[in-house]
Structures are given as structure tokens and as C-alpha cells.
Design an enzyme around this catalytic site. Structure first.
Site, PDB file in Angstrom:
ATOM      1  N   CYS A  80     -57.396  72.118 -78.021  1.00  0.00           N
ATOM      2  CA  CYS A  80     -56.472  72.364 -76.915  1.00  0.00           C
ATOM      3  C   CYS A  80     -55.042  72.441 -77.433  1.00  0.00           C
ATOM      4  O   CYS A  80     -54.585  71.568 -78.172  1.00  0.00           O
ATOM      5  CB  CYS A  80     -56.655  71.244 -75.894  1.00  0.00           C
ATOM      6  SG  CYS A  80     -55.173  70.592 -75.173  1.00  0.00           S
ATOM      7  N   GLN A 121     -58.918  77.054 -72.745  1.00  0.00           N
ATOM      8  CA  GLN A 121     -60.252  77.617 -72.494  1.00  0.00           C
ATOM      9  C   GLN A 121     -60.179  78.940 -71.726  1.00  0.00           C
ATOM     10  O   GLN A 121     -60.937  79.874 -71.997  1.00  0.00           O
ATOM     11  CB  GLN A 121     -61.078  76.582 -71.721  1.00  0.00           C
ATOM     12  CG  GLN A 121     -62.529  76.983 -71.551  1.00  0.00           C
ATOM     13  CD  GLN A 121     -63.321  75.950 -70.783  1.00  0.00           C
ATOM     14  OE1 GLN A 121     -63.034  74.743 -70.865  1.00  0.00           O
ATOM     15  NE2 GLN A 121     -64.312  76.384 -70.034  1.00  0.00           N
TER      16      GLN A 121
HETATM   17 ZN    ZN Z   1     -55.266  69.257 -73.491  1.00  0.00          ZN
END
Ligand code: ZN
Length: 191
Positions: A80, A121
Site C-alpha cells: 500500500c 488496490q
Molecule cells: Zn494503507
């Protein structure tokens, strides 16, 4: 073994980070940690040096098959970009050929190439779709990714079991019946 200067620079920064976090970066257990972290991070970011469109083009085959091709349960390990923490799960990718097919393993390679970069994502989902669409020019592409994010599990809301699902579709998959068939096929436990 020779260590390149980028790895060395990364290691120097991680050594500093350990100190800033309150650690004694000279103690035995941590001596080699900066170098290990530097190498691990470079491995996890190796997607920047790979060209996913080239990967697909390296295995293009002329074929008249015009039904859905699905590669499901592709393992995804990514990072991330907001917290530099991993997210991981599965990707399901389908396309409907329009004269050309590609090697099935290449689809998984494309997913991996985009995953081994700093990601969100949502973006990864459409990057995979666009890459296949722009390279194979199929009748349509469908991508579904289901993932768990360590940044949600370890901190803040501490949602241990929540799964984030993202999807993107092009071409023939805008047809609801086609999309439903794809969803049914990735949901089935036939394998
Ligand atoms: Zn994150």
C-alpha cells in the site's frame, strides 16, 4: 558479494530509521537488518523495472478461440502506497480473445508486475485491465481483486477480517450476462 550503491544508500537510511524509532542500531540482532530490509524492499518494488505489455507481447499466439479465458486465484502480494504496508489476496482475470491469445502464465506475470510496485488496490485493478486491453486488443477484459490490507488490520480501525474487493471491466464485459458468467465462474469451486 558486491552490493550496489542503491542498496547501500537504502540501508543507510534504514539504519537511521531504526535509530529514530528508539533502537540501538549497533546491537547484534540489528546489524544486518538495514541491508536485509533494503534488499527486501527492492525485491518488492521490482515491478518498476518490468514492462507488463512486453511480457504479454512475448507470448502472443494467433488463435480463433473466442470464448472467455479465465485465470483465477492468482496470488497477489503488494504494498500500500499510503502506509508502506503489505496487502495481499487473490486476483481473477478474464478476457475474450479477438484473434490472439497469450500464455496463461503471462497473465499472472502481469498481475505480479503491477503488484510489485507501490499501489492502491483500485489503481492496480484498472492497470491490469488496461494493460491486457491495450496489448491483446481482446473483445473484453475483466479483473476482480480481493485483498486484505495490513494497514487496516494492524492499526486504526483494526479490521482483521475485512476483505476489499475491486473490479474493472471493459468491452464485452459491460454486457450483464457476460459479466454474470464471469462472476459465476470465479465463484465456483470446480478446480
Ligand atoms: Zn494503507
Amino acid at each position: 558479494m558486491e552490493i550496489d550503491s542503491k542498496t547501500e544508500q537504502l540501508a543507510a537510511h534504514y539504519k537511521e530509521i531504526l535509530k529514530l524509532l528508539g533502537e540501538d542500531n549497533q546491537r547484534e540482532g540489528l546489524l544486518k537488518t538495514p541491508l536485509r530490509v533494503a534488499k527486501a524492499m527492492q525485491y518488492m518494488m521490482k515491478g518498476y523495472d518490468e514492462n507488463p505489455e512486453e511480457i504479454l507481447r512475448s507470448a502472443l499466439f494467433k488463435e480463433d478461440y473466442r470464448q472467455m479465458v479465465i485465470v483465477k486465484d492468482i496470488e497477489v502480494y503488494s504494498m500500500c502506497e499510503h502506509h508502506l504496508l503489505p496487502f495481499y489476496g487473490r486476483a481473477h482475470v478474464a478476457y475474450i480473445p479477438n484473434g490472439y491469445i497469450t500464455g496463461l502464465s503471462k497473465i499472472a506475470r502481469v498481475v505480479e508486475t503491477f503488484a510489485r510496485r507501490l499501489q492502491v488496490q483500485e489503481r492496480m485493478t484498472y492497470e491490469i485491465k488496461n494493460c491486457i486491453q491495450n496489448t491483446l486488443h481482446p473483445l473484453g477484459v475483466a479483473v476482480v481483486i480481493e485483498a486484505q490490507h495490513l494497514c487496516m488490520m494492524l492499526r486504526g480501525v483494526q479490521q482483521q477480517n475485512s476483505v476489499t474487493t475491486t473490479s474493472d471491466f471493459s468491452g464485452a464485459f459491460s454486457n450483464i450476462a457476460t459479466r454474470d458468467e464471469f462472476i459465476r465462474l470465479i465463484s465456483s469451486k470446480l478446480h
